[in-house]
Design a protein around this motif. Structure first.
Motif, mmCIF file in Angstrom:
data_model
loop_
_atom_site.group_PDB
_atom_site.id
_atom_site.type_symbol
_atom_site.label_atom_id
_atom_site.label_comp_id
_atom_site.label_asym_id
_atom_site.label_seq_id
_atom_site.Cartn_x
_atom_site.Cartn_y
_atom_site.Cartn_z
ATOM 1 N N ALA A 1 0.772 -1.276 0.072
ATOM 2 C CA ALA A 1 -0.464 -0.146 -0.541
ATOM 3 C C ALA A 1 0.880 1.231 -0.080
ATOM 4 C CB ALA A 1 -1.227 0.242 0.770
ATOM 5 N N TRP A 2 0.838 2.150 -1.399
ATOM 6 C CA TRP A 2 1.874 3.129 -1.135
ATOM 7 C C TRP A 2 0.669 4.544 -0.602
ATOM 8 C CZ3 TRP A 2 6.420 2.178 -1.748
ATOM 9 C CH2 TRP A 2 7.252 1.197 -2.312
ATOM 10 N N THR A 3 1.093 5.452 0.090
ATOM 11 C CA THR A 3 0.744 6.181 0.706
ATOM 12 C C THR A 3 1.938 8.244 -0.087
ATOM 13 O OG1 THR A 3 -0.257 5.136 1.965
ATOM 14 C CG2 THR A 3 -0.179 7.688 2.664
ATOM 15 N N THR A 4 1.508 8.415 -0.179
ATOM 16 C CA THR A 4 2.595 9.938 -0.806
ATOM 17 C C THR A 4 1.457 10.944 0.557
ATOM 18 O OG1 THR A 4 1.654 9.749 -3.424
ATOM 19 C CG2 THR A 4 2.486 11.998 -2.078
ATOM 20 N N LEU A 5 2.986 11.288 1.277
ATOM 21 C CA LEU A 5 3.088 11.470 2.516
ATOM 22 C C LEU A 5 2.643 13.526 2.909
ATOM 23 C CD1 LEU A 5 5.250 9.102 4.863
ATOM 24 C CD2 LEU A 5 2.566 9.424 4.715
ATOM 25 N N ASP A 6 3.479 13.972 1.758
ATOM 26 C CA ASP A 6 3.275 15.030 1.691
ATOM 27 C C ASP A 6 3.164 15.938 0.240
ATOM 28 O OD1 ASP A 6 5.709 15.362 1.466
ATOM 29 O OD2 ASP A 6 5.968 15.593 3.208
ATOM 30 N N THR A 7 3.224 17.021 0.233
ATOM 31 C CA THR A 7 3.618 17.791 -0.980
ATOM 32 C C THR A 7 5.375 18.159 -1.645
ATOM 33 O OG1 THR A 7 3.924 19.558 0.137
ATOM 34 C CG2 THR A 7 1.784 19.628 -1.370
ATOM 35 N N PHE A 8 5.902 17.380 -0.417
ATOM 36 C CA PHE A 8 7.633 17.150 -0.699
ATOM 37 C C PHE A 8 7.927 16.184 -1.301
ATOM 38 C CE2 PHE A 8 7.165 20.102 2.783
ATOM 39 C CZ PHE A 8 7.131 21.503 2.122
ATOM 40 N N GLY A 9 6.901 15.403 -1.406
ATOM 41 C CA GLY A 9 6.688 13.941 -2.726
ATOM 42 C C GLY A 9 7.976 13.103 -1.405
ATOM 43 N N ARG A 10 7.280 12.754 0.187
ATOM 44 C CA ARG A 10 7.519 11.117 0.748
ATOM 45 C C ARG A 10 6.921 10.543 0.074
ATOM 46 N NH1 ARG A 10 7.546 11.843 6.358
ATOM 47 N NH2 ARG A 10 5.744 13.275 6.463
ATOM 48 N N LEU A 11 7.463 9.017 0.155
ATOM 49 C CA LEU A 11 6.077 7.869 0.183
ATOM 50 C C LEU A 11 6.368 7.194 0.938
ATOM 51 C CD1 LEU A 11 4.489 6.514 -2.852
ATOM 52 C CD2 LEU A 11 6.663 5.613 -3.196
ATOM 53 N N ARG A 12 5.425 6.552 1.254
ATOM 54 C CA ARG A 12 5.541 5.079 2.430
ATOM 55 C C ARG A 12 5.178 3.689 1.880
ATOM 56 N NH1 ARG A 12 1.854 6.788 6.804
ATOM 57 N NH2 ARG A 12 1.157 5.380 5.705
ATOM 58 N N GLY A 13 5.257 3.101 1.648
ATOM 59 C CA GLY A 13 5.039 1.693 1.286
ATOM 60 C C GLY A 13 5.046 0.891 2.476
ATOM 61 N N ASP A 14 4.156 0.420 2.805
ATOM 62 C CA ASP A 14 2.972 -0.900 3.767
ATOM 63 C C ASP A 14 3.421 -1.629 2.813
ATOM 64 O OD1 ASP A 14 2.741 1.270 6.565
ATOM 65 O OD2 ASP A 14 1.547 1.612 5.347
ATOM 66 N N ILE A 15 4.058 -3.438 3.001
ATOM 67 C CA ILE A 15 4.386 -4.379 2.317
ATOM 68 C C ILE A 15 4.282 -5.372 3.435
ATOM 69 C CG2 ILE A 15 6.351 -5.324 1.144
ATOM 70 C CD1 ILE A 15 7.477 -2.719 0.837
ATOM 71 N N ARG A 16 3.568 -6.000 2.800
ATOM 72 C CA ARG A 16 2.937 -6.990 3.974
ATOM 73 C C ARG A 16 3.653 -8.800 3.243
ATOM 74 N NH1 ARG A 16 -0.172 -7.920 7.859
ATOM 75 N NH2 ARG A 16 -1.837 -6.099 7.818
ATOM 76 N N ILE A 17 3.752 -9.464 4.193
ATOM 77 C CA ILE A 17 5.088 -10.679 3.568
ATOM 78 C C ILE A 17 4.447 -11.914 4.557
ATOM 79 C CG2 ILE A 17 6.938 -12.172 3.779
ATOM 80 C CD1 ILE A 17 8.417 -9.171 4.842
ATOM 81 N N GLU A 18 3.214 -12.811 3.196
ATOM 82 C CA GLU A 18 2.973 -13.860 3.456
ATOM 83 C C GLU A 18 4.801 -15.202 3.945
ATOM 84 O OE1 GLU A 18 0.302 -17.155 3.554
ATOM 85 O OE2 GLU A 18 0.811 -14.389 3.271
ATOM 86 N N GLY A 19 4.247 -15.842 5.465
ATOM 87 C CA GLY A 19 5.315 -16.638 5.125
ATOM 88 C C GLY A 19 6.192 -16.366 5.891
ATOM 89 N N TRP A 20 6.799 -15.085 6.551
ATOM 90 C CA TRP A 20 7.481 -14.257 7.462
ATOM 91 C C TRP A 20 7.735 -15.192 8.207
ATOM 92 C CZ3 TRP A 20 7.518 -12.201 12.701
ATOM 93 C CH2 TRP A 20 8.375 -11.758 12.464
#
Length: 596
Positions: A191-210
């Motif tokens: 799930a990608w989210t742009t956090l602000d107008t300065f272009g900070r990008l956050r990705g929440d990545i889920r792992i199957e089998g961790w």
């Protein structure tokens, strides 16, 4: 390991923001039968074939049934031929992009799972059900009761024949079915989210089998227009890994402007890898966009800049295929038609969008409002199904930068007593807050048009064809405030509760001008020819444009649909007037010069 900048998935991939190369589509001829409640595969006589993914009520399916409450499907596939056989430590997944409304699935005679919800996809791990040998059988039993008004139906009619604003049904399999070979330990979602107008990008990545004792890490590589923007590596200390990158400031002088807008639909290509040391366990290709959307000071801002929305109501209905697009090319042509008419967005109305259509909207630059298809009674079950559909749509579509708003309810559809019922008002408020809880990065409107209960915007539906009336109601911020404070002609309540001061208003349905071909067709007002159509469109739009007290409008509608013939294009997508003239009537500026 030699790296190249990440590339976007192939255009035909059913899930374009999360794609692996080892997949195979199962669309095409399937065996078909009509079943009954509670039956199983041993009860069915496969007496005909159907062309998947076209619904059995459509002509393109080869059947054209009037009503099919219990469609049943069967086909075989061969490992090593239709798709590569999974190796040791690998799994075989079956993906269904849309089966309306309930699906039960068997593989090689073993029941492998079920799903309820016709407008959202589901995935089943079928590895352990596979029998010996390369040949295997998939059976899907769907149940879609025509008279069940609790289930989300959108514009699918519950009558035997389409009437008023409702169209033909799309029961059973109506979107692609496909197979995918994946590692047992793999990337499950992002799930990608742009956090602000300065272009900070956050990705929440889920792992199957961790596993806690496994030395795993996630690598995310970014590129734009073929230019490498860098790679981030984060150790996987839990089953969900947060990856962050600041991409808004160009790393190179020749890097183009990276923010996504309708005039500059720049996309960020992403490659995700799950690694153990130097070993790559899994790799996924996708993309997203740097794009924020929000409300401030009575305006809607895109990337911190005020934006006026020129939307069109998109019913996504085709005469021969119903709510299934005829082809991948038709999806791209649809988005390009909308853009060519001068709109900068659309409201996908009472149906979920094909993700490949959203990809085209991402690429050509169209802002999308996404409806949750409506039920037509209010019960605890209908509320639960609405919540489930919204949740699964957000999960599926949240990486598309084109999607800027969620609309859980249309008007009072499914909550017909919302003006007076505290329970139904609670359902709308809950849906609004669920949308904001799942995805605070987008706008949400609890119910759009009439009896507004909750929302970041107030959506108004007004089909008057008198430009002077539109100007009096929406021509200035004071006029909009006065309109919202009253009750519309006919006794329609506009607001249940007063919105927060400064909440913007959108004329989210208006127009509906008809240039009819059929005697039994209808619209909100007819004109005799294309010239009159252009004049009516221009006259109405001029009163509700960027100089009005609104922050946007949504014109009804893109195409004629069966008896509802109030589109700007005919059912075959031929515009009713020249594109340039329509663009001028919509009030669009000339196409921008490309920055690339």
């Amino acid at each position: 390991m030699v790296d190249t900048p990440p590339a976007r998935p192939a255009p035909d991939h059913p899930r374009p923001t999360f794609a692996r190369p080892r997949w195979a589509c199962l669309d095409g001829p399937w065996d078909f039968a009509e079943g009954r409640p509670g039956d199983t595969p041993r009860d069915w006589d496969w007496d005909c074939t159907i062309e998947v993914p076209f619904p059995p009520e459509s002509a393109a399916s080869g059947l054209g049934l009037e009503r099919c409450d219990h469609p049943r499907y069967r086909r075989t596939f061969t490992l090593g031929s239709d798709i590569e056989a999974p190796g040791p430590g690998e799994r075989l997944l079956l993906h269904c992009e849309g089966v309306d409304h309930e699906a039960r699935v068997w593989v090689d005679g073993q029941f492998v799972g079920r799903h309820e919800g016709g407008y959202t996809p589901f995935t089943l791990d079928i590895t352990d059900a596979l029998g010996e040998g390369p040949g295997h059988e998939v059976v899907i039993a769907a149940t879609d009761l025509a008279r069940d008004l609790e289930q989300p139906r959108g514009k699918q009619d519950w009558h035997d024949q389409p009437h008023a604003i409702w169209y033909g049904r799309s029961s059973g399999i109506w979107r692609s079915v496909w197979l995918e070979v994946v590692p047992a330990t793999r990337l499950a979602s992002v799930a990608w989210t742009t956090l602000d107008t300065f272009g900070r990008l956050r990705g929440d990545i889920r792992i199957e089998g961790w596993a806690e004792d496994d030395d795993l890490a996630v690598e995310a590589s970014f590129a734009a227009a073929g230019i490498d923007l860098g790679t981030v590596r984060v150790g996987a200390t839990a089953s969900v890994v947060e990856v962050g990158a600041r991409l808004g400031r160009a790393a190179h002088a020749d890097t183009p402007l990276l923010y996504w807008t309708p005039d500059n639909p720049m996309l960020i290509d992403v490659r995700l890898r799950l690694v153990r040391g130097d070993e790559v366990l899994d790799e996924v290709a996708g993309y997203t966009g740097l794009r924020t959307i929000g409300v401030r000071g009575g305006t809607v801002e895109l990337n911190g800049v005020a934006v006026f929305s020129r939307l069109v109501l998109e019913q996504a209905y085709w005469p021969d295929t119903h709510f299934t697009a005829p082809s991948l090319e038709a999806l791209r042509a649809e988005a390009e038609l909308i853009k060519g008419m001068g709109f900068n967005g659309l409201r996908i109305h009472q149906v979920s969008a094909d993700p490949r259509f959203l990809r085209t909207c991402d690429e050509v630059g169209l802002m999308v409002w996404a409806d949750v298809p409506a039920a037509y009674v209010h019960t605890p079950r209908s509320t639960a199904l609405n919540s489930r559909t919204l949740t699964e749509l957000v999960e599926r579509d949240r990486n598309h930068p084109s999607v800027v708003a969620w609309v859980p309810y249309n008007e009072s559809w499914g909550v017909f007593e919302v003006a007076d019922s505290a329970q139904q008002q609670a359902a709308v408020r809950a849906a609004y807050w669920l949308a904001k809880a799942l995805d605070p990065s987008r706008l949400a409107i609890g119910n759009d048009g009439w009896e507004n209960v909750a929302g970041d915007l107030v959506g108004v539906h007004d089909y008057t064809h008198d430009p002077a009336v539109l100007a009096a109601r929406y021509g200035s911020p004071d006029a909009v405030s006065a309109t919202l404070s009253g009750v519309r002609p006919g006794g329609k309540l506009l607001l249940v509760d007063a919105p927060t001061p400064g909440t913007p208003a959108v004329l989210s349905e208006f127009g509906g001008v008809s240039l009819p071909r059929e005697a039994d067709s209808w619209g909100y007002g007819a004109v005799p020819d294309a010239s009159a159509l252009l004049g009516k469109v221009a006259g109405l739009v001029a009163k509700v444009g960027a100089a009005s007290g609104l922050v946007g409008f949504c014109w009804t509608q893109l195409t004629d649909c069966l008896q509802e013939q109030n589109g700007l294009a005919w059912p075959d997508r031929t515009p009713k007037a020249p594109l340039g003239a329509l663009r001028e009537a919509i009030g669009a500026q000339p196409p921008p010069i490309s920055l690339l």
